[in-house]
Design a protein around this motif. Sequence first.
Motif, PDB file in Angstrom:
ATOM      1  N   PHE A   2       0.745  -1.164   0.127  1.00  0.00           N
ATOM      2  CA  PHE A   2       0.071  -0.125   0.130  1.00  0.00           C
ATOM      3  C   PHE A   2       0.784   1.222  -0.024  1.00  0.00           C
ATOM      4  N   ASN A   3       2.099   1.177   0.124  1.00  0.00           N
ATOM      5  CA  ASN A   3       3.157   2.245   0.014  1.00  0.00           C
ATOM      6  C   ASN A   3       3.178   2.590  -1.489  1.00  0.00           C
ATOM      7  N   PRO A   4       3.750   3.735  -1.762  1.00  0.00           N
ATOM      8  CA  PRO A   4       3.974   4.285  -3.203  1.00  0.00           C
ATOM      9  C   PRO A   4       4.831   3.173  -3.664  1.00  0.00           C
ATOM     10  N   PRO A   5       4.646   2.852  -5.003  1.00  0.00           N
ATOM     11  CA  PRO A   5       5.369   1.740  -5.919  1.00  0.00           C
ATOM     12  C   PRO A   5       6.441   2.342  -6.653  1.00  0.00           C
ATOM     13  N   GLN A   6       6.680   3.581  -6.588  1.00  0.00           N
ATOM     14  CA  GLN A   6       7.761   4.237  -7.542  1.00  0.00           C
ATOM     15  C   GLN A   6       9.090   3.897  -6.964  1.00  0.00           C
ATOM     16  N   LYS A   7       9.957   3.804  -7.939  1.00  0.00           N
ATOM     17  CA  LYS A   7      11.379   3.532  -7.342  1.00  0.00           C
ATOM     18  C   LYS A   7      11.807   4.664  -6.738  1.00  0.00           C
ATOM     19  N   ALA A   8      11.570   5.910  -7.007  1.00  0.00           N
ATOM     20  CA  ALA A   8      12.030   7.154  -6.369  1.00  0.00           C
ATOM     21  C   ALA A   8      11.681   6.934  -4.822  1.00  0.00           C
ATOM     22  N   TYR A   9      10.508   6.505  -4.646  1.00  0.00           N
ATOM     23  CA  TYR A   9      10.026   6.511  -3.129  1.00  0.00           C
ATOM     24  C   TYR A   9      10.793   5.210  -2.488  1.00  0.00           C
ATOM     25  N   GLU A  10      11.375   4.337  -3.133  1.00  0.00           N
ATOM     26  CA  GLU A  10      12.002   3.234  -2.486  1.00  0.00           C
ATOM     27  C   GLU A  10      13.543   3.750  -2.468  1.00  0.00           C
ATOM     28  N   ALA A  11      13.647   4.476  -3.390  1.00  0.00           N
ATOM     29  CA  ALA A  11      15.225   5.044  -2.918  1.00  0.00           C
ATOM     30  C   ALA A  11      15.194   5.898  -2.019  1.00  0.00           C
ATOM     31  N   ASP A  16      19.645  10.524  -6.942  1.00  0.00           N
ATOM     32  CA  ASP A  16      19.968  10.590  -7.955  1.00  0.00           C
ATOM     33  C   ASP A  16      20.687   9.541  -8.714  1.00  0.00           C
ATOM     34  N   GLU A  17      20.733   9.267 -10.186  1.00  0.00           N
ATOM     35  CA  GLU A  17      21.160   8.175 -10.664  1.00  0.00           C
ATOM     36  C   GLU A  17      22.642   7.464 -10.273  1.00  0.00           C
ATOM     37  N   SER A  18      23.303   8.269  -9.515  1.00  0.00           N
ATOM     38  CA  SER A  18      24.512   7.791  -8.856  1.00  0.00           C
ATOM     39  C   SER A  18      24.047   7.151  -7.671  1.00  0.00           C
ATOM     40  N   GLY A  19      23.086   7.260  -7.087  1.00  0.00           N
ATOM     41  CA  GLY A  19      22.988   6.891  -5.663  1.00  0.00           C
ATOM     42  C   GLY A  19      22.939   7.904  -4.670  1.00  0.00           C
TER      43      GLY A  19
END
Length: 594
Positions: free
Chosen positions: A292-301, A568-571
């Motif tokens: 139920f949390n956001p599925p976006q990769k940006a959220y997971e990051a 960002d893309e480099s973490g």
Amino acid sequence: MRAPVEWSNFQYVSALALLLSLGGAPARAEEGAAVPARTPGAAPIEWLEKTPTGLRAAISRAPAGTVVAWAGAPAGSVLLRGDSADAPEGGDAQGDLDPTITQPPTAETEGGQDRPAASIETPAAPASDSVDPDAFAPPLPPINAALKAALEARARPDFRDPFGPLNRKEREAVAAFYAARDFAPLWSTDGNPNPEVKSAMERLERAGDDGLDLKGFPRRPALAGSDEDLVLADIALSDAVVAYARQASGSRVDPHAISPLIGAKPEVADASIILAIVASAGEDAGAALKGFNPPQKAYEALREKLAELRRERVPAARAPSLPAGPALKGGLRASRAPVIRARLSLDGQNGAAVAKPSRIEAEILANMERWRWMPRDMGDSRIEVNIPDFEVVVIENGRIVQRNRVVVGKEQTPTPIFSNKMQFLIVNPYWNVPQSIIRKEMLPKLGADPSYFRRLGYQVASVGGRLRVRQPPGERNALGRIKFMFPNDYSVYLHDTPSRALFSESKRAYSHGCVRVDDPFRFAETVLGRANGWSEQRVKGLIGGKERYVYLPNPLPVHIEYFTTYVDESGRLQLRDDIYGYSHRVKAALGLDS
């Protein structure tokens, strides 16, 4: 010949009693239960052709001449328990329902001729406002009755809810879910925890990993014991599951309360859907809850950065140990002094370091919360404008293929936050000046300079008693040579600008709310698609004095966002200024501003 039917020996039921007895939930009725006798009325009884398998033995135990009902039968249906003499050839030797009866039987006349028997009738249903639905229902099992009583008790206005801080509507939704299943326990069977319990509770214990707050909910590690214990544990776990999922899907902060210019709307999950999904997920209940949390990769990051930040905090057990030495007197001058100062934060560095991660953690949590406002499906190909980052990106199949600098709205005229779809672009656009700009900026200048509109090339007209102003296409047009259109309630869009020097600024908040795009024709090539025949040169070839419309091959989702922290893309974790103060308001709403 079939034995004559003695009508006076039958039991009668009202149509309403049949409806309640037969149409109810299975947990409320006992198979083969005899229906109480009622006074004859007007509605004829329907007859069933067959007896459901498994009911024959129960029916055979009912007294002869009894009308029998069972849960799950079509509303208004009954079974007739006949004598052994009524059994058809090859039927139940113990006396069961005659499966061949499809209409009321006939009774012999004195002359030996069959004649239709008197109609079997039931009393007319009483007025609906005088019916007690439970009057015709078998009693609930004790555990169900206890659950029902507990839920009814906490529905009273004066009841102090011990189960947790769900709001009234959420508590009502939980109660309605239990009512739909006849108040049967959701998390246990025959007093034993269901497979979902362990997994769900493990996820609830880790709610803080996603910045959720379940401190108000009691910890009940097992669903066992007395009926009262089971009831309290069952409701408490349901409440906690609902609270987690609703918080995870965005119930904690109302975006519109942060600013009326935030049109994003979180897709908050319904309590019944939450309970249905999690309580049927088996050992994957925890994963279902986390989903139920956001599925976006940006959220997971951001979630991973939050965990990393918390791990890096030095616990007290790992603090530097004090080297042996004499007692310090008259100041900290011994070799142990630096360690003691660090332990006591006397040099200010340790305290500052702790304060800085705390501020970063709060910022991460506020941005994670704003991700809950975003659409769950943002589109594999899309456009994203991050206001605090002053940048627009084009994403194709999950990969960034184009970046452009942008100028966004000033603090006094913020760019709205919302999602929609870009449908077309206009080359050589007119600029229809918003009324707010006419009133606040142009009319004062017109008072000082009567030639203001003519000198700057504006076209003016009176429409419906209001002054309308527009600027024709051209080099001096405020929208530049091209604008990108997507419907919205704020009349904002992406566009070109003649004021190109502003793109060299590091902080670019200068517009009246629209988003100005650097290198707009390259941007146009990307959104239209070179594969579709649209190169940058072809789009520029449309420049002239007339508006030219170009539609995208497929509407492209546009998301105007507000993220002050991202990975960002480099973490690496990136931090940006809170130019509109939204992040500060979200932190205050979450209790993170201390």
